[in-house]
Enzyme design. Structure first.
Site, mmCIF file in Angstrom:
data_model
loop_
_atom_site.group_PDB
_atom_site.id
_atom_site.type_symbol
_atom_site.label_atom_id
_atom_site.label_comp_id
_atom_site.label_asym_id
_atom_site.label_seq_id
_atom_site.Cartn_x
_atom_site.Cartn_y
_atom_site.Cartn_z
ATOM 1 N N HIS A 142 0.807 -1.229 0.000
ATOM 2 C CA HIS A 142 0.000 0.000 0.000
ATOM 3 C C HIS A 142 0.841 1.281 0.000
ATOM 4 C CE1 HIS A 142 -3.975 -1.941 1.693
ATOM 5 N NE2 HIS A 142 -3.607 -2.433 0.525
ATOM 6 N N ASP A 150 -1.235 -5.102 11.083
ATOM 7 C CA ASP A 150 -1.621 -6.033 10.015
ATOM 8 C C ASP A 150 -0.473 -6.079 9.009
ATOM 9 O OD1 ASP A 150 -2.622 -7.571 8.008
ATOM 10 O OD2 ASP A 150 -4.265 -6.218 7.444
ATOM 11 N N ASP A 201 -7.379 -12.885 8.331
ATOM 12 C CA ASP A 201 -8.083 -12.152 7.270
ATOM 13 C C ASP A 201 -8.008 -12.968 5.972
ATOM 14 O OD1 ASP A 201 -8.933 -10.390 5.298
ATOM 15 O OD2 ASP A 201 -7.357 -8.915 5.595
ATOM 16 N N HIS A 254 -13.419 -2.325 6.981
ATOM 17 C CA HIS A 254 -13.585 -1.696 5.674
ATOM 18 C C HIS A 254 -12.708 -2.419 4.650
ATOM 19 C CE1 HIS A 254 -9.734 0.960 6.145
ATOM 20 N NE2 HIS A 254 -9.566 -0.247 6.604
ATOM 21 N N SER A 274 -9.737 -1.409 1.378
ATOM 22 C CA SER A 274 -8.903 -0.264 1.009
ATOM 23 C C SER A 274 -9.580 0.595 -0.061
ATOM 24 C CB SER A 274 -7.519 -0.730 0.557
ATOM 25 O OG SER A 274 -7.624 -1.747 -0.415
HETATM 26 P P1 PGA Z 1 -7.632 -4.706 1.331
HETATM 27 O O1 PGA Z 1 -6.667 -4.615 2.593
HETATM 28 O O2 PGA Z 1 -8.945 -4.089 1.623
HETATM 29 O O3 PGA Z 1 -6.820 -3.977 0.299
HETATM 30 O O4 PGA Z 1 -7.748 -6.172 1.006
HETATM 31 C C1 PGA Z 1 -7.060 -4.567 3.905
HETATM 32 C C2 PGA Z 1 -6.521 -5.696 4.743
HETATM 33 O O5 PGA Z 1 -5.616 -6.455 4.333
HETATM 34 O O6 PGA Z 1 -6.995 -5.851 5.866
HETATM 35 ZN ZN ZN Z 2 -5.723 -7.654 6.487
#
Ligand code: PGA
Ligand code: ZN
Length: 440
Positions: free
Chosen positions: A155, A242, A314, A367, A369
């Site tokens: 990111h 995370d 996740d 949420h 990203s």
């Molecule tokens: P993502 O990342 O919404 O881009 O998948 C968020 C996360 O890994 O928790």
């Molecule tokens: Zn995650």
């Protein structure tokens, strides 16, 4: 209850400027509600399918016109006349219409728009807020927020391997006070970064993405910012991570390719986290510290750290009841991240939360990203009483919208609201206190 009469879908944009769906559900009495669908970037491999047009001439292939057409075509025909209050029946109908195990036919993005849109319409028709529609209770738990204030990994363009460094106001008496202390820390971090000559530009989730030298520097800066804002790290405000380790796991090894190019076996990775927990006892939660494909690594970290810290799954669970049950059976993690669009229906999302509760697992509502101004996850967090939500930093409108919604809910509930604070972490409290005792 007025039945579902009409579905409309509009191709709108998410916070990254990528197309997504806004689905409007109209009931027979004229009640209308709209749900907007989020989109992830560091997605788990087994998430339900996000249907994209693939037509390179539009939005680089990311258009969602096909998904919109499915909503207005077969999905509308399938659910017209159904009771929007019977969420389970509605979602079952949508899943059987799709007919695939991963919603590859109609797209989880199209299905979620309808599923969530119907829930929102039902709430309006009943004259209750969404959280009160999803559950009937006399007391509600306001979630402790996790604010992703420093970004790395995929990111951010810096030397930080881990994706998210979050702050969480665990010591506050109310959501409002907790949010304030976290936001004050966010501002303190901004001036700290500025004073040290770092960029204060923000990433997708509103956190800063400075050119830091190392993974450690991110934690050090956050701890300094918490102090600077006048709070005590690990008491008023905890640190949550995370790393999104699936992103730097390759062929049996974890490779820190953004910082020092070092290679770590799963055992070394766990030793790395143990070392961090010894040095930084303010860290209370670790999400995806291990990659989704490293099952034995997950089992090992759970064995070694599962009784000392929250370990959130996740990418490995992807809010999928079957995968989550499998993970519980294999004794991995002790909490689950909940993202509606990973699975695509409200019913299956609620099922995952129910499974977590039955098995003594924690749950964190999250949420993506890529977000919109839809605030349903704030209501979902309150309705389910899981006590935790991660919905970005203290900037970017699509993140702030969720925090503002929680402020509103807290005010509406008045004496019926209780703030989760440190309660989701109570079972590890003893091990948080003396840093040395944490790692044997
Ligand atoms: P993502 O990342 O919404 O881009 O998948 C968020 C996360 O890994 O928790
Ligand atoms: Zn995650």
């Amino acid at each position: 209850m007025a039945e579902i009469q009409k579905l409309e879908a509009l191709e709108i944009l998410d916070s990254r400027g990528n197309p997504t769906l806004a689905v409007t559900v109209t009931l027979a009495d004229g009640t209308k509600a709209t749900a907007k669908v989020p989109s992830g970037a560091s997605t788990g491999k087994r998430e339900a399918v996000e249907l994209r047009d693939g037509d390179k001439a539009r939005y680089g292939g990311k258009g969602v016109r096909k998904a919109c057409a499915f909503v207005e075509g077969e999905m509308q025909r399938a659910v017209r006349g159904m009771d929007p209050c019977d969420q389970a029946a509605l979602d079952a109908r949508l899943c059987s219409l799709d007919g695939t195990p991963n919603k590859a036919q109609l797209g989880a993005n199209a299905i979620l728009g309808v599923s969530l849109g119907a829930a929102r319409a039902a709430a309006i028709q009943r004259g209750v807020p969404l959280y009160a529609h999803l559950v009937s209770a006399s007391e509600f738990l306001l979630p402790t927020p996790m604010l992703n204030v420093l970004n790395g990994g995929r990111h951010a363009d810096n030397s930080v391997d881990f994706q998210e460094y979050m702050i969480s106001p665990v010591g506050a008496p109310s959501f409002q006070d907790g949010l304030r202390s976290a936001v004050e820390t966010f501002h303190a971090l901004k001036s700290l970064l500025h004073a040290k000559g770092f960029s204060t530009a923000v990433g997708d989730e509103g956190g800063f993405a400075p050119q830091l030298k190392s993974n450690e520097q991110a934690v050090e800066l956050i701890l300094e910012a918490i102090h600077k804002a006048g709070y005590k790290p690990g008491e008023d405000i905890a640190v949550m991570l995370d790393p999104a380790a699936s992103e730097f796991y390759d062929d049996g090894a974890y490779v820190f390719d953004k910082s020092d190019n070092s290679k770590h076996t799963p055992a070394e990775m766990i030793a790395f986290y143990k070392d961090w927990l010894r040095r930084y006892p303010e860290i209370w939660s670790l999400e995806d510290g291990i990659g989704e494909e490293d099952r034995t690594g997950w089992q090992q970290i759970t064995k070694e750290l599962g009784d000392r810290i929250q370990l959130v799954g996740d990418d490995n669970f992807v809010t999928n009841p079957a995968l989550f049950r499998e993970g519980i059976r294999d004794r991995i993690a002790n909490a689950i991240l909940i993202k509606l669009n990973q699975i695509g229906t409200v019913t299956e999302t609620l099922e995952c939360i129910a499974i977590a509760k039955e098995n003594g697992y924690g749950a964190v509502i999250s949420h993506r990203s890529g977000e919109t101004d839809d605030t349903s996850i704030a209501d979902l967090a309150v309705a389910t009483g899981v006590g935790q939500i991660k919905t970005g930093s203290a900037s970017r409108g699509e993140r702030i919208a969720k925090y503002n919604r929680l402020l509103e809910i807290e005010k509406d509930l008045g004496a019926k609201a209780r703030y989760a604070g440190a309660t989701p972490y109570a079972r590890w409290k003893g091990s948080h206190k003396p840093a040395e005792a944490l790692v044997k």
